[in-house]
Every structure is written in structure tokens, then in C-alpha cells.
Design a protein around this motif. Structure first.
Motif, mmCIF file in Angstrom:
data_model
loop_
_atom_site.group_PDB
_atom_site.id
_atom_site.type_symbol
_atom_site.label_atom_id
_atom_site.label_comp_id
_atom_site.label_asym_id
_atom_site.label_seq_id
_atom_site.Cartn_x
_atom_site.Cartn_y
_atom_site.Cartn_z
ATOM 1 N N GLN A 160 35.816 48.592 39.023
ATOM 2 C CA GLN A 160 36.855 49.218 39.801
ATOM 3 C C GLN A 160 36.698 50.696 39.895
ATOM 4 O O GLN A 160 36.683 50.996 40.848
ATOM 5 C CB GLN A 160 38.163 48.877 39.241
ATOM 6 N N ASN A 197 38.174 43.735 46.942
ATOM 7 C CA ASN A 197 38.971 43.406 45.843
ATOM 8 C C ASN A 197 39.090 44.397 44.875
ATOM 9 O O ASN A 197 40.085 44.705 44.123
ATOM 10 C CB ASN A 197 38.478 42.272 45.061
ATOM 11 N N ARG A 201 42.536 46.354 43.897
ATOM 12 C CA ARG A 201 43.015 46.088 42.399
ATOM 13 C C ARG A 201 42.794 47.362 41.639
ATOM 14 O O ARG A 201 43.847 47.422 40.749
ATOM 15 C CB ARG A 201 42.248 44.947 41.800
#
Length: 219
Positions: A160, A197, A201
Motif C-alpha cells: 500500500q 485496491n 485501502r
């Protein structure tokens, strides 16, 4: 222990900033610095509309020997800039102090994130800028341990954080956006859905940690 320095500097304070400032308006990010004897050779990722004018401007500067486009992707060009040996400024100060440029980009002025082997090398660089009359604004310094704790504070996974940092560097979050999810996905070597994603996120995680933790202050 290594220490990272984040600082900003105006274009007129160092040769690279002077060479790259002014029209045409291009987005510029320093890829890396390669010491070459008495000089340093920056590699630049450049995106924008007028590459021909940009190249002409750079090569016409008295400190520049040559600029060569060595790689082209859909929305950016990687340039190698070769300098004459008779200039000394910020880039030389970084290389002399064994600094590694982690991130450097043009944002009106320039923002640098540089890692030094230890605090002594950081002090060497700071003394160099002072002695050379180069004015920099220090935003913060931190060690690897402090940085790790900061990243973990937000609960981000490595994937991330990688996607968010790339998005920031490539201008994905700018208005208008300067990069698409497809472009980020290609650079990371993953699918568009996967990078979407990670960005969604990761953004939610950072905002939750920052905003929800302080929500009680506004209740």
C-alpha cells in the motif's frame, strides 16, 4: 545509523534548479545521481507538453555539456544530463557527503529527501550548504527506526505504501491527474484492479488513522 534529511530549496540556490526553472512548464523528478570524477550526472524523469523546447533550454545553459533522452514511456522521458566540470553546488555537496537521493522533484522550488550514512555526514552536508551560501529549508530529519515507526503508525502494508508513494511521485493525486491507474499498474507490474485496491485501502487507512484519532477533539 543512517539519517534522512527532507528539505526544500529555491531554484536560484543551485545550478540544477536554475537550469530547469522557467518555461516550458514541465514536471521534473530526479531519478538518481551518479558521481563521475569531479562532476555529478543527474538522471531526470520529465513529463509535459514541449520536450523539444525543454531540451533546447537545458543544453543552452553554460554549465550543461549535453542532454540525452535515454528512455521514453507513454507520458514521460528519462534524460541524462552531462555537466561541465567547473561548477560546484548543492548536488556536489550531497555526493561529497555520501548522500543518497531518495526523492527529489520540482514543485515551484525543489523538495529533496536525502539519506546520509550517519549524523556526521549530515553535518558535513549542512556545513557545506552554509559555507557555500546555499539557503535550504529543513522540513525534518529522521532515522530508519523513526521512519519505520511512523509508517507502522498508519498500519500500511509495504504494498500500500509503495502504491501511494508512486501515485504521489507521478502526479496521480494532482488535479487534473498526471498519471492513470493503468500507468501506475504498468510501473508496478500488477493489474489495474490490484493497484486501485492498494491506493483505495491505503488512503482509507491513513485518513482513518489521522482523522478518526482526532475526531474526539471536534465532538
Amino acid at each position: 545509523m543512517s539519517v534522512t534529511l527532507e528539505f526544500t530549496v529555491e531554484n536560484d540556490q543551485f545550478t540544477l534548479g536554475q537550469v530547469l526553472s522557467g518555461p516550458p512548464s514541465m514536471r521534473i523528478e530526479l531519478e538518481r545521481i551518479v558521481p563521475t570524477g569531479t562532476s555529478a550526472m543527474p538522471f531526470l524523469w520529465v513529463s509535459g507538453e514541449d520536450y523539444a523546447s525543454f531540451e533546447e533550454k537545458v543544453v543552452s545553459h553554460r554549465f550543461v555539456e549535453d542532454i540525452i533522452a535515454i528512455d521514453r514511456v507513454e507520458n514521460a522521458v528519462l534524460y541524462r544530463v552531462t555537466w561541465h566540470d567547473d561548477h560546484t553546488d548543492l548536488i556536489r555537496g550531497i555526493t561529497d557527503a555520501q548522500g543518497t537521493v531518495l526523492q527529489a522533484f520540482s514543485n515551484g522550488g525543489w523538495e529533496f529527501h536525502v539519506r546520509f550514512p550517519d549524523h556526521d555526514k549530515l553535518s558535513q552536508f549542512h556545513n557545506y550548504t552554509t559555507d557555500s551560501g546555499i539557503s535550504i529549508h529543513i522540513n525534518r530529519t529522521y532515522t530508519v527506526t523513526e521512519r519505520t515507526e511512523s509508517v507502522h503508525q498508519f498500519g500500511l502494508s509495504d504494498e500500500q505504501r509503495e502504491a501511494l508513494v508512486l501515485g504521489l511521485r507521478r502526479g496521480y493525486f494532482d488535479t487534473p491527474s498526471e498519471a492513470s491507474l493503468d500507468e501506475l499498474a504498468n510501473e508496478l507490474g500488477i493489474s489495474q484492479q490490484a493497484v486501485s485496491n492498494r491506493v483505495r485501502r491505503g488512503t482509507k487507512q491513513v485518513l482513518s488513522e489521522i482523522l478518526l484519532s482526532t475526531a474526539a477533539d471536534f465532538d
